[in-house]
Design a protein around this motif. Structure first.
Motif, PDB file in Angstrom:
ATOM      1  N   ALA A 192       0.830  -1.211   0.000  1.00  0.00           N
ATOM      2  CA  ALA A 192       0.000   0.000   0.000  1.00  0.00           C
ATOM      3  C   ALA A 192       0.856   1.250   0.000  1.00  0.00           C
TER       4      ALA A 192
ATOM      5  N   TYR B 108       3.252   1.421  -3.387  1.00  0.00           N
ATOM      6  CA  TYR B 108       2.494   1.612  -4.624  1.00  0.00           C
ATOM      7  C   TYR B 108       1.844   2.992  -4.663  1.00  0.00           C
ATOM      8  N   SER B 109       1.261   3.423  -3.551  1.00  0.00           N
ATOM      9  CA  SER B 109       0.635   4.750  -3.530  1.00  0.00           C
ATOM     10  C   SER B 109       1.681   5.851  -3.698  1.00  0.00           C
TER      11      SER B 109
ATOM     12  N   LEU C  18       2.591   6.051  -7.334  1.00  0.00           N
ATOM     13  CA  LEU C  18       1.617   6.791  -8.141  1.00  0.00           C
ATOM     14  C   LEU C  18       1.843   8.295  -8.013  1.00  0.00           C
TER      15      LEU C  18
ATOM     16  N   ALA D  44      -4.029   8.359  -4.241  1.00  0.00           N
ATOM     17  CA  ALA D  44      -2.731   7.859  -3.781  1.00  0.00           C
ATOM     18  C   ALA D  44      -2.307   8.542  -2.491  1.00  0.00           C
TER      19      ALA D  44
ATOM     20  N   VAL E  98      -4.178   7.117   0.625  1.00  0.00           N
ATOM     21  CA  VAL E  98      -3.662   5.817   1.063  1.00  0.00           C
ATOM     22  C   VAL E  98      -2.291   5.978   1.715  1.00  0.00           C
ATOM     23  N   ALA E  99      -1.405   6.747   1.086  1.00  0.00           N
ATOM     24  CA  ALA E  99      -0.055   6.914   1.634  1.00  0.00           C
ATOM     25  C   ALA E  99      -0.096   7.569   3.008  1.00  0.00           C
TER      26      ALA E  99
ATOM     27  N   ILE F 138     -10.842   2.175   1.014  1.00  0.00           N
ATOM     28  CA  ILE F 138     -10.510   2.414  -0.392  1.00  0.00           C
ATOM     29  C   ILE F 138     -11.723   2.153  -1.267  1.00  0.00           C
TER      30      ILE F 138
ATOM     31  N   ALA G 173      -8.254   4.551  -6.944  1.00  0.00           N
ATOM     32  CA  ALA G 173      -8.442   3.871  -5.656  1.00  0.00           C
ATOM     33  C   ALA G 173      -8.594   2.375  -5.846  1.00  0.00           C
TER      34      ALA G 173
ATOM     35  N   ILE H 119      -5.294   0.668  -6.736  1.00  0.00           N
ATOM     36  CA  ILE H 119      -4.500   0.381  -5.539  1.00  0.00           C
ATOM     37  C   ILE H 119      -5.060  -0.838  -4.819  1.00  0.00           C
TER      38      ILE H 119
END
Length: 484
Positions: A155, A158-159, A162, A255, A258-259, A274, A310, A313
């Protein structure tokens, strides 16, 4: 195999736990190696070279986005079919550098056609096909990497990738042509160097395996992503008038949420937010927001982009987690998912084009698109909501027998048993993750590192797990799991 004996939960706690648990947010910000963000590099390359070029390529008008997608889809699905023969592709260096060479060749031909339009006739299809093939391999390479790490790290990395990709596109947009061309050529190489470095940072025992058991395919998340891909494809043309697919503000928002959630809330971050946010964003973007002229269209594009990002992810999290927990080949999982996603997005674009050529009034076309997409999204999301947690099976069933090794059988048996214990003993999502790691005989330090939790927090989780399961030692836990 020797049992790793630990004391009771109270013995595993230390005096500094309380202070460390309540440390400031900065204490929880993990050290993320920059090369882990290489996904963002190839995403930026895709946007500025094939999806939304910053200059008009003569080759692109002849064989552009569609040819690129078809080549990519063909390779993704072919690799999925041949997965057991070619994995792990991260160990096939010739494939890695061939992918880079193909992407660079496609980029060079595109920019060459800008300087000499006369070559476009013979260079267009080779450029698009080479770039599409190379992109398929780089997607699978990064998918293999993400299948080697736990969901919290997936998570976060990857975020952040992005966000990094969007940042790169914003920066490159300000360059003059010569710098833009030079950067576009080297971006694929940089991403490949990053993925090689990322695999080197993973312990050998956690890297992709050459064999895995037989599984039923996790159709639920793939079906959901296919629906969202079709929805996004139908709106793609309108969205691209304002921004690219990887640099829109909707992508940045999704992104960033989530980050920031992973960093600030760490073990309390709820991944279900999400998709619980993604559905209303898509519905609002397609039905409610477009009612307002102009501004409504802009906000609609923002909502659709944020919703699609979203779910992108989420699907990465689900499939990487399945591969990580069960040992399923990432090339097989992601080859099918990414191939089908790109294919249905192409169908969505074709459907939108056919509707535009139908002669119907613009308002009627908009209504047909919105109602169709919303119905599909609602149905698919209802399927998704049938699964309660990230650690659910998502339609995966182990069906392997003779050709699977004992190690693979055992890993899946223990993983399934941990999932059952999580439900039986009402473990929290984070406690369920800790239980899975304990079953893999990870140390407390390993648990803290992999889940990005503060020192002592893992001990607290272990204490809660032991209390709920009415056990006191690792030995008792291994006995419940039927481990030697």
């Amino acid at each position: 195999m020797n049992r790793e004996h630990r004391g009771s939960p109270s013995q595993e706690m230390d005096a500094g736990e309380s202070a460390s648990t309540h440390a400031g947010v900065l204490a929880y910000i993990p050290k993320v190696p920059l090369f882990f963000l290489g996904v963002g590099v190839y995403r930026a390359w895709i946007e500025i070279t094939y999806v939304r070029p910053l200059v008009e390529f003569p080759t692109w008008r002849i064989a552009g986005h569609d040819v690129f997608d078809i080549a990519m889809v063909a390779v993704l699905l072919a690799c999925a079919l041949l997965a057991r023969l070619i994995v792990p592709i991260s160990e096939r260096r010739w494939l890695i550098w061939s992918a880079g060479a193909l992407m660079v060749a496609g980029t060079v031909l595109n920019f060459w056609s800008s300087a000499d339009p006369g070559i476009a006739g013979w260079a267009a299809f080779p450029a698009a096909i080479a770039a599409g093939v190379g992109t398929a391999f780089i997607i699978l390479l990064w998918s293999e990497f993400y299948s080697c790490i736990n969901s919290m790290r997936v998570a976060l990395y990857y975020s952040l990738s992005l966000l990094f990709g969007a940042f790169l596109v914003f920066v490159i947009k300000g360059f003059v042509f010569s710098y833009y061309a030079g950067i576009a050529v080297i971006l694929p190489v940089i991403s490949l160097l990053c993925v090689v470095a990322s695999f080197r940072a993973i312990p050998a025992q956690d890297r992709p395996k050459r064999v895995w058991g037989k599984f039923s395919f996790p159709w639920k998340p793939v079906a959901l992503m296919a629906v969202y891909g079709f929805a996004y494809g139908m709106r793609e043309t309108a969205i691209y008038l304002e921004s690219g697919p990887h640099s829109s503000w909707g992508v940045v928002l999704a992104a960033a949420v989530v980050a920031v959630g992973v960093i600030s809330r760490h073990e309390r971050f709820d991944f279900t937010i999400i998709y619980r946010a993604g559905l209303p964003l898509m519905v609002g973007g397609l039905l409610v927001v477009p009612i307002i002229p102009y501004i409504g269209t802009q906000v609609s594009n923002f909502c659709v982009s944020a919703s699609y990002a979203a779910f992108t992810i989420l699907i990465m999290l689900i499939l990487a987690n399945i591969s990580y927990r069960y040992g399923v080949g990432a090339v097989w999982l992601f080859g099918i998912e990414r191939g089908l996603r790109a294919l249905v997005m192409w169908f969505g674009r074709m459907a939108a084009d056919l509707l535009a050529e139908s002669g119907l009034a613009a308002a009627t076309q908009s209504t047909i698109v919105s109602v169709t997409v919303v119905l599909l999204v609602v149905v698919a999301t209802m399927i998704l909501l049938s699964e309660k947690e990230l650690s659910s099976r998502w339609g995966v069933t182990f069906i392997g027998n003779g050709e699977s090794s004992r190690e693979i059988h055992e890993k899946n048996r223990v993983a399934n048993l941990c999932a059952e214990f999580a439900v039986t003993y009402q473990l929290s999502p984070r406690e369920a993750e800790v239980l899975q790691l304990l079953a893999q005989r990870k140390s407390i330090a390993d648990v803290e590192r992999e889940l990005f939790i503060a020192r002592g927090t893992a001990k607290a989780h272990i204490g809660h797990i032991y209390g709920k399961m009415n056990i006191h030692t690792r030995g008792e836990l291994f006995a419940l799991l039927g481990q030697d």
